[in-house]
Design a protein around this motif. Structure first.
Motif, PDB file in Angstrom:
ATOM      1  N   SER A 127       0.859  -1.189   0.000  1.00 42.99           N
ATOM      2  CA  SER A 127       0.000   0.000   0.000  1.00 42.99           C
ATOM      3  C   SER A 127       0.895   1.238   0.000  1.00 42.99           C
ATOM      4  CB  SER A 127      -0.879   0.016   1.251  1.00 42.99           C
ATOM      5  OG  SER A 127      -0.065   0.228   2.403  1.00 42.99           O
ATOM      6  N   LYS A 128       0.288   2.380  -0.237  1.00 43.03           N
ATOM      7  CA  LYS A 128       1.062   3.625  -0.258  1.00 43.03           C
ATOM      8  C   LYS A 128       1.772   3.857   1.081  1.00 43.03           C
ATOM      9  CE  LYS A 128       0.587   8.542  -1.242  1.00 43.03           C
ATOM     10  NZ  LYS A 128      -0.346   9.603  -1.629  1.00 43.03           N
ATOM     11  N   GLY A 129       1.066   3.618   2.172  1.00 43.14           N
ATOM     12  CA  GLY A 129       1.652   3.818   3.493  1.00 43.14           C
ATOM     13  C   GLY A 129       2.837   2.903   3.748  1.00 43.14           C
ATOM     14  N   TYR A 130       2.694   1.628   3.392  1.00 45.77           N
ATOM     15  CA  TYR A 130       3.808   0.694   3.600  1.00 45.77           C
ATOM     16  C   TYR A 130       4.955   0.965   2.633  1.00 45.77           C
ATOM     17  CZ  TYR A 130       1.623  -2.103   7.208  1.00 45.77           C
ATOM     18  OH  TYR A 130       1.079  -2.526   8.395  1.00 45.77           O
ATOM     19  N   LEU A 166      -3.459   9.844  10.962  1.00 45.12           N
ATOM     20  CA  LEU A 166      -2.993  10.680  12.065  1.00 45.12           C
ATOM     21  C   LEU A 166      -2.085   9.917  13.027  1.00 45.12           C
ATOM     22  CD1 LEU A 166      -2.984  13.289  13.703  1.00 45.12           C
ATOM     23  CD2 LEU A 166      -5.120  12.533  14.767  1.00 45.12           C
ATOM     24  N   ARG A 167      -2.491   8.733  13.430  1.00 44.95           N
ATOM     25  CA  ARG A 167      -1.690   7.940  14.375  1.00 44.95           C
ATOM     26  C   ARG A 167      -0.330   7.584  13.756  1.00 44.95           C
ATOM     27  NH1 ARG A 167      -3.711   5.931  18.585  1.00 44.95           N
ATOM     28  NH2 ARG A 167      -5.804   5.767  17.746  1.00 44.95           N
ATOM     29  N   GLN A 168      -0.350   7.156  12.514  1.00 49.34           N
ATOM     30  CA  GLN A 168       0.894   6.795  11.839  1.00 49.34           C
ATOM     31  C   GLN A 168       1.796   8.015  11.659  1.00 49.34           C
ATOM     32  OE1 GLN A 168      -1.061   5.201   8.416  1.00 49.34           O
ATOM     33  NE2 GLN A 168      -0.920   3.079   9.142  1.00 49.34           N
ATOM     34  N   THR A 169       1.189   9.163  11.335  1.00 48.95           N
ATOM     35  CA  THR A 169       1.961  10.397  11.187  1.00 48.95           C
ATOM     36  C   THR A 169       2.664  10.732  12.489  1.00 48.95           C
ATOM     37  OG1 THR A 169       0.526  11.262   9.457  1.00 48.95           O
ATOM     38  CG2 THR A 169       1.801  12.875  10.697  1.00 48.95           C
ATOM     39  N   ALA A 209       4.485  20.515   9.746  1.00 51.74           N
ATOM     40  CA  ALA A 209       5.801  21.168   9.825  1.00 51.74           C
ATOM     41  C   ALA A 209       5.997  21.813  11.190  1.00 51.74           C
ATOM     42  CB  ALA A 209       5.943  22.195   8.710  1.00 51.74           C
ATOM     43  N   GLU A 210       4.973  22.454  11.695  1.00 49.12           N
ATOM     44  CA  GLU A 210       5.059  23.108  13.000  1.00 49.12           C
ATOM     45  C   GLU A 210       5.327  22.102  14.114  1.00 49.12           C
ATOM     46  OE1 GLU A 210       2.353  26.057  15.834  1.00 49.12           O
ATOM     47  OE2 GLU A 210       1.746  25.698  13.765  1.00 49.12           O
ATOM     48  N   ARG A 211       4.774  20.904  13.978  1.00 44.68           N
ATOM     49  CA  ARG A 211       4.926  19.896  15.033  1.00 44.68           C
ATOM     50  C   ARG A 211       6.268  19.188  14.997  1.00 44.68           C
ATOM     51  NH1 ARG A 211      -0.682  16.780  14.490  1.00 44.68           N
ATOM     52  NH2 ARG A 211       0.758  15.399  13.462  1.00 44.68           N
ATOM     53  N   VAL A 212       6.942  19.162  13.856  1.00 48.57           N
ATOM     54  CA  VAL A 212       8.138  18.323  13.761  1.00 48.57           C
ATOM     55  C   VAL A 212       9.429  19.083  13.469  1.00 48.57           C
ATOM     56  CG1 VAL A 212       8.011  17.705  11.311  1.00 48.57           C
ATOM     57  CG2 VAL A 212       8.894  16.048  12.939  1.00 48.57           C
ATOM     58  N   MET A 240       6.610  10.997  13.014  1.00 42.01           N
ATOM     59  CA  MET A 240       7.181  12.232  13.557  1.00 42.01           C
ATOM     60  C   MET A 240       8.089  11.940  14.747  1.00 42.01           C
ATOM     61  SD  MET A 240       4.179  15.069  13.546  1.00 42.01           S
ATOM     62  CE  MET A 240       3.607  15.796  12.031  1.00 42.01           C
ATOM     63  N   ALA A 241       7.624  11.087  15.632  1.00 38.20           N
ATOM     64  CA  ALA A 241       8.440  10.736  16.796  1.00 38.20           C
ATOM     65  C   ALA A 241       9.732  10.056  16.355  1.00 38.20           C
ATOM     66  CB  ALA A 241       7.646   9.833  17.739  1.00 38.20           C
TER      67      ALA A 241
END
Length: 143
Positions: A39-42, A70-73, A100-103, A77-78
């Motif tokens: 899939s695109k995400g994988y 959202l959860r995967q993002t 961008a602001e969060r990471v 990010m982490a």
């Protein structure tokens, strides 16, 4: 996934390092799949894993959160924050200013190929006088 071993070999990455990278990016569920069937995400997770297997101190990433919910993002990010904290420099092209602001710790705002602002979010806020503003507010004030 043979592509990971193939890619890791020139960098001398051990099987343990490959397994750790697979775990960190969450590729375990698709290890038996062919790359074109992901899939695109994988597929994005695979690209991130390949980047992490390199020894390069600088990683360039275009829309690193595209294809993730959202959860995967938040997980990615982490992970990227951890990679940066371990000494690698990440240059991310991100159109979603909230992400961008969060990471990001430093930001370059581009419009039509022209730099409209650069620095930390606090630098950009000071430049616009929007001391409590979001990155979106700052962007709109500068464009």
């Amino acid at each position: 996934m043979h592509v990971l071993d193939f890619f890791a070999a020139p960098y001398g990455r051990s099987e343990g390092r490959v397994a750790e990278t697979v775990s960190v990016v969450g590729l375990e569920p698709v290890l038996r799949k062919r790359v074109h069937a992901l899939s695109k995400g994988y597929a994005r997770r695979l690209m991130l894993a390949l980047a992490l297997l390199t020894p390069h101190p600088l990683l360039l990433m275009d829309e690193p959160f595209d294809g993730f919910d959202l959860r995967q993002t938040r997980e990615i990010m982490a992970l990227l924050r951890q990679v940066a904290a371990n000494g690698r420099t990440l240059v991310l092209a991100i159109h979603q200013l909230v992400d961008a602001e969060r990471v990001c710790d430093r930001i370059v705002l581009l419009v039509d190929g022209q730099i409209r602002g650069a620095g930390t979010l606090d630098d950009l806020r000071a430049k616009t006088g929007l001391h409590g503003g979001s990155l979106e507010d700052v962007f709109l004030a500068l464009t």
